[in-house]
Write an enzyme that holds these catalytic residues in place. Structure first.
Site, mmCIF file in Angstrom:
data_model
loop_
_atom_site.group_PDB
_atom_site.id
_atom_site.type_symbol
_atom_site.label_atom_id
_atom_site.label_comp_id
_atom_site.label_asym_id
_atom_site.label_seq_id
_atom_site.Cartn_x
_atom_site.Cartn_y
_atom_site.Cartn_z
ATOM 1 N N LYS A 72 0.820 -1.213 0.000
ATOM 2 C CA LYS A 72 0.000 0.000 0.000
ATOM 3 C C LYS A 72 0.857 1.270 0.000
ATOM 4 C CE LYS A 72 -3.903 -2.292 2.252
ATOM 5 N NZ LYS A 72 -3.264 -3.584 2.567
ATOM 6 N N ARG A 73 1.876 1.279 -0.836
ATOM 7 C CA ARG A 73 2.737 2.454 -0.958
ATOM 8 C C ARG A 73 2.090 3.505 -1.848
ATOM 9 N NH1 ARG A 73 4.913 -0.334 2.670
ATOM 10 N NH2 ARG A 73 7.155 -0.625 2.844
#
Length: 277
Positions: free
Chosen positions: A96-97
Site C-alpha cells: 500500500k505504498r
C-alpha cells in the site's frame, strides 16, 4: 505474467484463491517459536499445504516490518522459497505504498528488483506520477486501492465528486484505468462491498480485481462471483486469517490446507457454472 497466463493458471488449478500471509508472531503455533526463524517456518508450512489450491500468495508487509530487520529477512526467505519451488504462483506485496515519483522509483526497485514480487498494492491518492514508476516494469503488476473493505472506507471513497455523477472510488478507477493495461493493472475491491462490484465492472469490465474480505471479515464468495466474475474469471479472492490461523496445534498446516481446499472446491464450482472450465 500476463492476464492470459494468470487465467490459464486459474483454469489449471480450478481456483482463484489468494492466500494472505499475514503472519503474526503472537498468533502462530507456540511450538514454532523455538525455531531460528519462526515466521519463515510458519509461512513455509502454510505455503506447502495450500499451494495446490491457490494461484497467489500475498504477504502483508506490516507483519514483517514490525519485526525490524529480522522481519525483512523472513520476508525475503519466503519470497525466495516460493519463487524457487512454485514459479507459477502470482506473488503480491501488500505494501500500500504511494509517494512522489522519485521515491516510487525506489519502492519499485525494492519490490520488483530486489524481492522479485509480481505485483504490489498502491494508494492512488497522489496521482499518476506516483504509479508510473511501477507500471514501467515489464511483467509486473500494480494493484490500486479502489473500494476497500474497512468500516470507515465510505468516509472518503463514497463521496460524490465533480457534478455528483461519480463517487470518489469511481473517479479513481476512471482516471487511472489508462495508466496501465489489463496486463499490468488491477484494483482492490473489498468482498464486503460485493454489491458494488457491478458498478466497478461497468468501468473496468476486463481488468483483474483483488478481493479481500472473504472469511473472517464476512464477505460472500457467491456475491463476489455474481457481481465480479468476467470472461477470464477476473478475480483473485484473498483469504488470510480464516486459513492460516484455523488451527494452532502441530496440525496447523494440515488444517490450513483443508480450509484452502474447501474454498478451492467452491471456486471450481463457480468456474464450471460460468463455463470457464
Amino acid at each position: 505474467m500476463t492476464s492470459r497466463e494468470l487465467f490459464e493458471n486459474i483454469k489449471k488449478k480450478q481456483s482463484f484463491l489468494c492466500v494472505g500471509l499475514d503472519s503474526d508472531l503472537n498468533k502462530i503455533p507456540e511450538f514454532l517459536l523455538a525455531k531460528e526463524d519462526p515466521i519463515f517456518e510458519f509461512n513455509k508450512r502454510i505455503v506447502d499445504a495450500t499451494v495446490p489450491y491457490a494461484v497467489a500468495f500475498k504477504p502483508n508487509l506490516a507483519f514483517y516490518e514490525v519485526l525490524g530487520s529480522q522481519g525483512w529477512i523472513s520476508l525475503q526467505r519466503i519470497v525466495k522459497y516460493i519463487k524457487e519451488n512454485y514459479p507459477d504462483i502470482f506473488l503480491i506485496a501488500d505494501a500500500k505504498r504511494g509517494d512522489i515519483g522519485n521515491t516510487s522509483k525506489m519502492y519499485a526497485k525494492v519490490f520488483f528488483k530486489h524481492f522479485q514480487f509480481d505485483a504490489v498494492t498502491l494508494s492512488p491518492y497522489m496521482g499518476q506520477d506516483t504509479v508510473t514508476p511501477f507500471i514501467g516494469n515489464e511483467g509486473k503488476w500494480v494493484i490500486l486501492l479502489a473500494l476497500t473493505s474497512n468500516d470507515s472506507a465510505a468516509e472518503l471513497q463514497m463521496l460524490p465528486v465533480g457534478d455528483g455523477s461519480q463517487r470518489l472510488f469511481e473517479k479513481v478507477i476512471d482516471a487511472s484505468m489508462h495508466w496501465g493495461s489489463e496486463n499490468n493493472l488491477m484494483y482492490v475491491v473489498g468482498a464486503t462491498k460485493a454489491n458494488m462490484l457491478a458498478d466497478v465492472r461497468k468501468l473496468v469490465p476486463h481488468h483483474f480485481l483483488l478481493i479481500p474480505g472473504v472469511g473472517e471479515q464476512g464477505g460472500s464468495l457467491q456475491e463476489v462471483v455474481q457481481y465480479g466474475m468476467n470472461s477470464q474469471c477476473g478475480l483473485l479472492v484473498n483469504s488470510s486469517r480464516a486459513i492460516i490461523y484455523a488451527d494452532r496445534t502441530q496440525k496447523f498446516a494440515e488444517v490450513a490446507g483443508q480450509k484452502a481446499k474447501e474454498l478451492q472446491m467452491q471456486m471450481a464450482g463457480f468456474l464450471k457454472t460460468s463455463n470457464l472450465l
